[in-house]
Design a protein around this motif. Structure first.
Motif, PDB file in Angstrom:
ATOM      1  N   ASN A  97       2.303   7.600 -25.100  1.00 32.66           N
ATOM      2  CA  ASN A  97       2.791   6.065 -24.532  1.00 32.66           C
ATOM      3  C   ASN A  97       2.802   5.913 -22.957  1.00 32.66           C
ATOM      4  OD1 ASN A  97       2.543   5.138 -27.256  1.00 32.66           O
ATOM      5  ND2 ASN A  97       4.586   6.339 -27.490  1.00 32.66           N
ATOM      6  N   SER A  98       2.242   6.683 -22.111  1.00 27.97           N
ATOM      7  CA  SER A  98       2.338   6.672 -20.655  1.00 27.97           C
ATOM      8  C   SER A  98       1.024   6.347 -20.063  1.00 27.97           C
ATOM      9  CB  SER A  98       3.096   7.795 -19.967  1.00 27.97           C
ATOM     10  OG  SER A  98       2.089   8.951 -20.368  1.00 27.97           O
ATOM     11  N   PHE A  99       1.154   6.164 -18.617  1.00 25.61           N
ATOM     12  CA  PHE A  99       0.019   5.876 -17.916  1.00 25.61           C
ATOM     13  C   PHE A  99      -0.137   6.810 -16.749  1.00 25.61           C
ATOM     14  CE2 PHE A  99       0.594   1.639 -20.023  1.00 25.61           C
ATOM     15  CZ  PHE A  99      -0.725   1.524 -20.629  1.00 25.61           C
ATOM     16  N   VAL A 100      -1.176   7.149 -16.179  1.00 24.82           N
ATOM     17  CA  VAL A 100      -1.214   7.815 -14.848  1.00 24.82           C
ATOM     18  C   VAL A 100      -1.550   6.773 -14.001  1.00 24.82           C
ATOM     19  CG1 VAL A 100      -2.431   9.428 -13.445  1.00 24.82           C
ATOM     20  CG2 VAL A 100      -2.214   9.990 -16.091  1.00 24.82           C
ATOM     21  N   ILE A 101      -1.041   6.768 -12.634  1.00 30.13           N
ATOM     22  CA  ILE A 101      -1.178   5.554 -11.816  1.00 30.13           C
ATOM     23  C   ILE A 101      -1.525   6.444 -10.620  1.00 30.13           C
ATOM     24  CG2 ILE A 101      -0.250   3.708 -10.090  1.00 30.13           C
ATOM     25  CD1 ILE A 101       0.141   3.167 -13.453  1.00 30.13           C
ATOM     26  N   ASN A 102      -2.715   6.028  -9.911  1.00 22.99           N
ATOM     27  CA  ASN A 102      -3.691   6.402  -8.928  1.00 22.99           C
ATOM     28  C   ASN A 102      -3.545   5.455  -7.707  1.00 22.99           C
ATOM     29  OD1 ASN A 102      -4.152   8.933 -10.025  1.00 22.99           O
ATOM     30  ND2 ASN A 102      -6.258   8.339 -10.616  1.00 22.99           N
ATOM     31  N   ILE A 103      -3.125   5.794  -6.781  1.00 27.25           N
ATOM     32  CA  ILE A 103      -3.049   4.915  -5.435  1.00 27.25           C
ATOM     33  C   ILE A 103      -4.563   5.102  -4.716  1.00 27.25           C
ATOM     34  CG2 ILE A 103      -2.292   4.474  -3.022  1.00 27.25           C
ATOM     35  CD1 ILE A 103      -0.236   4.042  -5.201  1.00 27.25           C
ATOM     36  N   GLY A 104      -5.218   3.929  -4.629  1.00 24.81           N
ATOM     37  CA  GLY A 104      -6.469   4.081  -3.980  1.00 24.81           C
ATOM     38  C   GLY A 104      -6.489   4.235  -2.455  1.00 24.81           C
ATOM     39  N   GLY A 105      -7.511   4.377  -1.856  1.00 31.17           N
ATOM     40  CA  GLY A 105      -7.422   4.451  -0.779  1.00 31.17           C
ATOM     41  C   GLY A 105      -7.158   3.298   0.447  1.00 31.17           C
ATOM     42  N   ASN A 106      -7.408   2.112  -0.160  1.00 33.58           N
ATOM     43  CA  ASN A 106      -7.047   1.069   0.881  1.00 33.58           C
ATOM     44  C   ASN A 106      -5.542   0.717   0.616  1.00 33.58           C
ATOM     45  OD1 ASN A 106      -6.718  -0.541  -1.835  1.00 33.58           O
ATOM     46  ND2 ASN A 106      -8.722  -1.187  -1.255  1.00 33.58           N
ATOM     47  N   GLU A 108      -3.115   3.400   1.273  1.00 39.22           N
ATOM     48  CA  GLU A 108      -2.275   4.290   1.639  1.00 39.22           C
ATOM     49  C   GLU A 108      -1.529   4.182   2.682  1.00 39.22           C
ATOM     50  OE1 GLU A 108      -4.824   7.641   2.923  1.00 39.22           O
ATOM     51  OE2 GLU A 108      -5.924   8.149   0.901  1.00 39.22           O
ATOM     52  N   THR A 109      -1.268   3.001   3.297  1.00 40.89           N
ATOM     53  CA  THR A 109      -0.351   2.666   4.296  1.00 40.89           C
ATOM     54  C   THR A 109      -0.283   3.267   5.356  1.00 40.89           C
ATOM     55  OG1 THR A 109       1.412   3.307   2.527  1.00 40.89           O
ATOM     56  CG2 THR A 109       0.812   0.710   2.315  1.00 40.89           C
ATOM     57  N   ASN A 110      -1.055   3.780   6.057  1.00 45.15           N
ATOM     58  CA  ASN A 110      -0.891   4.551   7.205  1.00 45.15           C
ATOM     59  C   ASN A 110      -0.352   6.072   6.982  1.00 45.15           C
ATOM     60  OD1 ASN A 110      -1.903   3.780  10.069  1.00 45.15           O
ATOM     61  ND2 ASN A 110       0.339   4.641  10.763  1.00 45.15           N
ATOM     62  N   GLY A 111      -0.665   6.442   5.674  1.00 42.96           N
ATOM     63  CA  GLY A 111      -0.128   7.815   5.077  1.00 42.96           C
ATOM     64  C   GLY A 111       1.069   7.912   4.407  1.00 42.96           C
ATOM     65  N   ARG A 112       1.536   6.787   4.298  1.00 39.53           N
ATOM     66  CA  ARG A 112       2.959   7.112   3.351  1.00 39.53           C
ATOM     67  C   ARG A 112       2.593   6.995   2.155  1.00 39.53           C
ATOM     68  NH1 ARG A 112       7.705   4.457   5.284  1.00 39.53           N
ATOM     69  NH2 ARG A 112       8.574   5.005   3.490  1.00 39.53           N
ATOM     70  N   LEU A 113       1.511   6.752   1.491  1.00 41.08           N
ATOM     71  CA  LEU A 113       1.010   6.784   0.137  1.00 41.08           C
ATOM     72  C   LEU A 113      -0.222   7.588   0.124  1.00 41.08           C
ATOM     73  CD1 LEU A 113       1.478   3.348  -1.316  1.00 41.08           C
ATOM     74  CD2 LEU A 113       3.129   5.204  -1.620  1.00 41.08           C
ATOM     75  N   LYS A 114      -0.756   8.283  -0.680  1.00 40.00           N
ATOM     76  CA  LYS A 114      -2.044   9.179  -0.762  1.00 40.00           C
ATOM     77  C   LYS A 114      -2.750   9.004  -2.047  1.00 40.00           C
ATOM     78  CE  LYS A 114      -4.467  12.398   1.211  1.00 40.00           C
ATOM     79  NZ  LYS A 114      -5.571  12.006   1.819  1.00 40.00           N
ATOM     80  N   ILE A 153       4.503   6.493  18.446  1.00 39.16           N
ATOM     81  CA  ILE A 153       4.751   8.033  18.759  1.00 39.16           C
ATOM     82  C   ILE A 153       4.768   8.751  17.259  1.00 39.16           C
ATOM     83  CG2 ILE A 153       5.841   9.710  19.561  1.00 39.16           C
ATOM     84  CD1 ILE A 153       7.175   7.873  21.734  1.00 39.16           C
ATOM     85  N   SER A 154       5.755   8.390  16.546  1.00 34.48           N
ATOM     86  CA  SER A 154       5.644   9.364  15.467  1.00 34.48           C
ATOM     87  C   SER A 154       4.737   8.848  14.265  1.00 34.48           C
ATOM     88  CB  SER A 154       7.214   9.128  14.672  1.00 34.48           C
ATOM     89  OG  SER A 154       7.315   7.872  14.423  1.00 34.48           O
ATOM     90  N   ASN A 155       4.386   7.669  14.183  1.00 31.87           N
ATOM     91  CA  ASN A 155       3.205   7.217  13.200  1.00 31.87           C
ATOM     92  C   ASN A 155       2.502   6.041  13.701  1.00 31.87           C
ATOM     93  OD1 ASN A 155       2.006   7.346  10.388  1.00 31.87           O
ATOM     94  ND2 ASN A 155       3.483   5.888   9.725  1.00 31.87           N
ATOM     95  N   PRO A 156       1.512   6.449  14.599  1.00 32.38           N
ATOM     96  CA  PRO A 156       0.728   5.225  15.146  1.00 32.38           C
ATOM     97  C   PRO A 156      -0.377   4.689  14.426  1.00 32.38           C
ATOM     98  CG  PRO A 156      -0.197   7.649  15.831  1.00 32.38           C
ATOM     99  CD  PRO A 156       1.137   7.818  15.112  1.00 32.38           C
ATOM    100  N   ARG A 157      -0.800   3.723  14.403  1.00 34.62           N
ATOM    101  CA  ARG A 157      -1.825   2.933  13.432  1.00 34.62           C
ATOM    102  C   ARG A 157      -2.899   3.858  13.347  1.00 34.62           C
ATOM    103  NH1 ARG A 157      -2.429  -2.111  11.737  1.00 34.62           N
ATOM    104  NH2 ARG A 157      -0.490  -2.775  12.918  1.00 34.62           N
ATOM    105  N   LYS A 158      -3.601   4.154  12.032  1.00 34.20           N
ATOM    106  CA  LYS A 158      -4.503   5.120  11.929  1.00 34.20           C
ATOM    107  C   LYS A 158      -5.939   4.276  11.592  1.00 34.20           C
ATOM    108  CE  LYS A 158      -1.691   8.724  10.072  1.00 34.20           C
ATOM    109  NZ  LYS A 158      -1.104   9.315   8.749  1.00 34.20           N
ATOM    110  N   TYR A 159      -5.625   2.972  11.245  1.00 34.89           N
ATOM    111  CA  TYR A 159      -7.115   2.232  11.059  1.00 34.89           C
ATOM    112  C   TYR A 159      -7.134   0.672  11.490  1.00 34.89           C
ATOM    113  CZ  TYR A 159      -7.496   5.697   7.295  1.00 34.89           C
ATOM    114  OH  TYR A 159      -7.596   7.066   6.774  1.00 34.89           O
TER     115      TYR A 159
END
Length: 191
Positions: A97-106, A108-114, A153-159
Protein backbone atom coordinates in the motif's frame (compact mmCIF):
# COMPACT_ATOMS: atom_id res chain seq x y z
CA UNK A 1 -7.85 3.31 -15.50
CA UNK A 2 -9.18 6.84 -15.92
CA UNK A 3 -10.14 6.93 -12.24
CA UNK A 4 -6.66 5.66 -11.30
CA UNK A 5 -5.08 8.47 -13.34
CA UNK A 6 -7.30 11.06 -11.67
CA UNK A 7 -6.28 9.83 -8.23
CA UNK A 8 -2.59 9.78 -9.16
CA UNK A 9 -2.91 13.31 -10.45
CA UNK A 10 -4.42 14.43 -7.13
CA UNK A 11 -1.59 12.70 -5.26
CA UNK A 12 0.98 14.35 -7.52
CA UNK A 13 -0.47 17.78 -6.79
CA UNK A 14 -0.23 17.10 -3.05
CA UNK A 15 3.40 16.02 -3.50
CA UNK A 16 4.14 19.24 -5.39
CA UNK A 17 2.64 21.28 -2.54
CA UNK A 18 4.75 19.37 0.01
CA UNK A 19 7.92 19.86 -2.07
CA UNK A 20 7.22 23.59 -2.40
CA UNK A 21 6.75 23.85 1.37
CA UNK A 22 9.96 21.90 2.10
CA UNK A 23 11.91 24.09 -0.34
CA UNK A 24 10.54 27.23 1.32
CA UNK A 25 8.66 28.38 -1.76
CA UNK A 26 5.99 30.79 -0.63
CA UNK A 27 4.25 31.28 -3.98
CA UNK A 28 1.01 29.33 -3.76
CA UNK A 29 0.80 26.49 -6.29
CA UNK A 30 4.33 27.18 -7.57
CA UNK A 31 4.66 23.74 -9.18
CA UNK A 32 0.98 22.90 -9.64
CA UNK A 33 0.26 25.84 -11.95
CA UNK A 34 2.20 24.15 -14.77
CA UNK A 35 0.16 20.94 -14.52
CA UNK A 36 -3.37 22.25 -14.99
CA UNK A 37 -3.54 20.91 -18.54
CA UNK A 38 -2.98 17.17 -18.68
CA UNK A 39 -1.29 17.03 -22.08
CA UNK A 40 1.80 15.22 -20.83
CA UNK A 41 0.54 12.94 -18.05
CA UNK A 42 0.40 9.23 -18.76
CA UNK A 43 0.86 5.91 -17.09
CA UNK A 44 2.52 2.66 -18.03
CA UNK A 45 1.71 -0.81 -16.79
CA UNK A 46 4.71 -3.10 -17.09
CA UNK A 47 4.49 -6.88 -16.81
CA UNK A 48 7.73 -8.77 -16.38
CA UNK A 49 7.37 -12.54 -16.87
CA UNK A 50 9.62 -14.96 -14.95
CA UNK A 51 13.06 -15.29 -16.48
CA UNK A 52 15.34 -18.31 -16.00
CA UNK A 53 18.48 -16.15 -16.38
CA UNK A 54 17.60 -12.87 -14.59
CA UNK A 55 21.24 -11.82 -14.27
CA UNK A 56 21.43 -11.58 -18.08
CA UNK A 57 18.37 -9.34 -18.48
CA UNK A 58 17.55 -5.80 -17.41
CA UNK A 59 13.98 -5.10 -18.43
CA UNK A 60 14.01 -1.32 -18.25
CA UNK A 61 17.53 -0.06 -18.81
CA UNK A 62 19.54 2.29 -16.69
CA UNK A 63 17.99 5.78 -16.74
CA UNK A 64 16.68 8.67 -14.70
CA UNK A 65 13.20 9.98 -15.31
CA UNK A 66 12.88 12.99 -17.56
CA UNK A 67 9.31 13.70 -16.51
CA UNK A 68 8.84 16.01 -13.55
CA UNK A 69 7.42 13.41 -11.18
CA UNK A 70 6.88 9.65 -11.31
CA UNK A 71 4.54 7.84 -8.94
CA UNK A 72 5.34 4.13 -9.04
CA UNK A 73 3.43 1.21 -7.57
CA UNK A 74 5.33 -2.04 -7.62
CA UNK A 75 3.92 -5.40 -6.57
CA UNK A 76 5.42 -7.50 -3.77
CA UNK A 77 7.91 -9.20 -6.11
CA UNK A 78 9.91 -5.99 -6.51
CA UNK A 79 12.65 -5.40 -9.04
CA UNK A 80 13.28 -1.67 -8.91
CA UNK A 81 16.93 -0.85 -8.22
CA UNK A 82 18.60 2.52 -7.63
CA UNK A 83 22.22 3.46 -8.18
CA UNK A 84 23.84 4.59 -4.93
CA UNK A 85 26.65 7.14 -4.65
CA UNK A 86 29.17 4.30 -4.37
CA UNK A 87 28.03 3.04 -7.81
CA UNK A 88 26.40 -0.07 -6.32
CA UNK A 89 22.83 -1.10 -7.17
CA UNK A 90 20.36 -1.31 -4.28
CA UNK A 91 16.95 -2.95 -4.48
CA UNK A 92 13.93 -0.89 -3.45
CA UNK A 93 11.97 -3.17 -1.14
CA UNK A 94 8.25 -3.14 -1.94
CA UNK A 95 6.09 -1.92 0.95
CA UNK A 96 2.39 -2.86 0.79
CA UNK A 97 0.00 0.00 0.00
CA UNK A 98 2.77 2.45 -0.84
CA UNK A 99 4.28 4.27 -3.79
CA UNK A 100 7.82 5.07 -4.84
CA UNK A 101 8.18 8.73 -5.84
CA UNK A 102 10.87 9.66 -8.36
CA UNK A 103 11.89 13.24 -8.96
CA UNK A 104 12.50 13.96 -12.64
CA UNK A 105 15.41 15.93 -13.99
CA UNK A 106 13.42 19.08 -14.59
CA UNK A 107 12.51 19.24 -10.86
CA UNK A 108 16.06 19.12 -9.53
CA UNK A 109 15.79 22.81 -8.50
CA UNK A 110 19.44 23.67 -8.94
CA UNK A 111 20.62 20.59 -7.06
CA UNK A 112 18.32 20.73 -4.02
CA UNK A 113 16.40 17.69 -5.28
CA UNK A 114 17.96 14.84 -7.25
CA UNK A 115 16.68 12.64 -10.06
CA UNK A 116 17.83 9.13 -9.16
CA UNK A 117 19.38 6.74 -11.68
CA UNK A 118 17.47 3.47 -11.60
CA UNK A 119 16.59 0.30 -13.49
CA UNK A 120 14.12 -2.58 -13.32
CA UNK A 121 15.24 -6.20 -13.14
CA UNK A 122 13.34 -9.46 -13.61
CA UNK A 123 12.74 -12.35 -11.21
CA UNK A 124 13.71 -15.96 -11.85
CA UNK A 125 10.52 -17.56 -10.50
CA UNK A 126 7.80 -14.94 -10.30
CA UNK A 127 6.02 -12.60 -12.64
CA UNK A 128 6.32 -8.95 -11.69
CA UNK A 129 3.95 -6.04 -12.28
CA UNK A 130 4.45 -2.29 -11.87
CA UNK A 131 2.34 0.77 -12.61
CA UNK A 132 4.08 4.09 -13.21
CA UNK A 133 2.27 7.42 -13.47
CA UNK A 134 4.36 10.13 -15.13
CA UNK A 135 3.65 13.84 -14.70
CA UNK A 136 5.12 16.55 -16.89
CA UNK A 137 4.17 20.21 -17.24
CA UNK A 138 2.47 21.81 -20.19
CA UNK A 139 4.73 22.20 -23.22
CA UNK A 140 5.13 25.96 -22.84
CA UNK A 141 5.88 25.84 -19.10
CA UNK A 142 9.16 27.55 -18.27
CA UNK A 143 11.39 25.39 -16.12
CA UNK A 144 13.71 27.33 -13.87
CA UNK A 145 14.94 27.27 -10.31
CA UNK A 146 13.04 29.39 -7.79
CA UNK A 147 15.12 32.55 -7.24
CA UNK A 148 15.47 32.12 -3.48
CA UNK A 149 17.29 28.79 -3.98
CA UNK A 150 20.05 30.50 -5.95
CA UNK A 151 23.02 32.20 -4.33
CA UNK A 152 25.79 33.72 -6.48
CA UNK A 153 28.57 32.09 -4.41
CA UNK A 154 27.26 29.06 -2.53
CA UNK A 155 24.66 27.87 -5.09
CA UNK A 156 24.90 29.72 -8.42
CA UNK A 157 22.29 29.17 -11.13
CA UNK A 158 23.15 25.93 -12.96
CA UNK A 159 20.73 26.11 -15.91
CA UNK A 160 19.24 28.81 -18.09
CA UNK A 161 15.43 28.71 -18.11
CA UNK A 162 13.93 26.37 -20.71
CA UNK A 163 10.53 24.99 -21.62
CA UNK A 164 9.33 21.42 -21.26
CA UNK A 165 8.87 21.35 -25.06
CA UNK A 166 12.55 22.24 -25.56
CA UNK A 167 13.74 19.59 -23.11
CA UNK A 168 11.35 16.96 -24.49
CA UNK A 169 12.63 17.60 -28.03
CA UNK A 170 16.22 17.07 -26.89
CA UNK A 171 15.23 13.94 -24.97
CA UNK A 172 13.63 12.46 -28.06
CA UNK A 173 16.77 13.09 -30.09
CA UNK A 174 19.31 11.67 -27.62
CA UNK A 175 19.99 8.13 -26.48
CA UNK A 176 17.83 6.88 -23.62
CA UNK A 177 20.70 5.73 -21.42
CA UNK A 178 22.11 8.92 -19.93
CA UNK A 179 19.99 10.87 -22.45
CA UNK A 180 18.57 13.14 -19.77
CA UNK A 181 22.01 14.29 -18.63
CA UNK A 182 22.95 15.02 -22.25
CA UNK A 183 19.71 16.92 -22.86
CA UNK A 184 19.92 18.92 -19.63
CA UNK A 185 23.55 19.78 -20.35
CA UNK A 186 22.36 21.84 -23.34
CA UNK A 187 20.87 24.29 -20.85
CA UNK A 188 23.81 24.21 -18.41
CA UNK A 189 25.53 27.45 -17.56
CA UNK A 190 29.26 26.85 -17.82
CA UNK A 191 31.50 28.39 -15.18
Amino acid sequence: MIEYMKEMDKLGMVIFEILAHVLGIEEEHFFNKNFEEKEAAYFRISRYPPCPLPEKIVEIGIHSDSQTLTILHQDQVGGLQVLKDDKQWAGVRPIPNSFVINIGGNLETNGRLKSVIHRAVVNKEKQRLSIAYFMSPTSNATIECPPHLIHPISNPRKYVPFTWAELRHLLLTTRRVRGEAVALSKFCISN
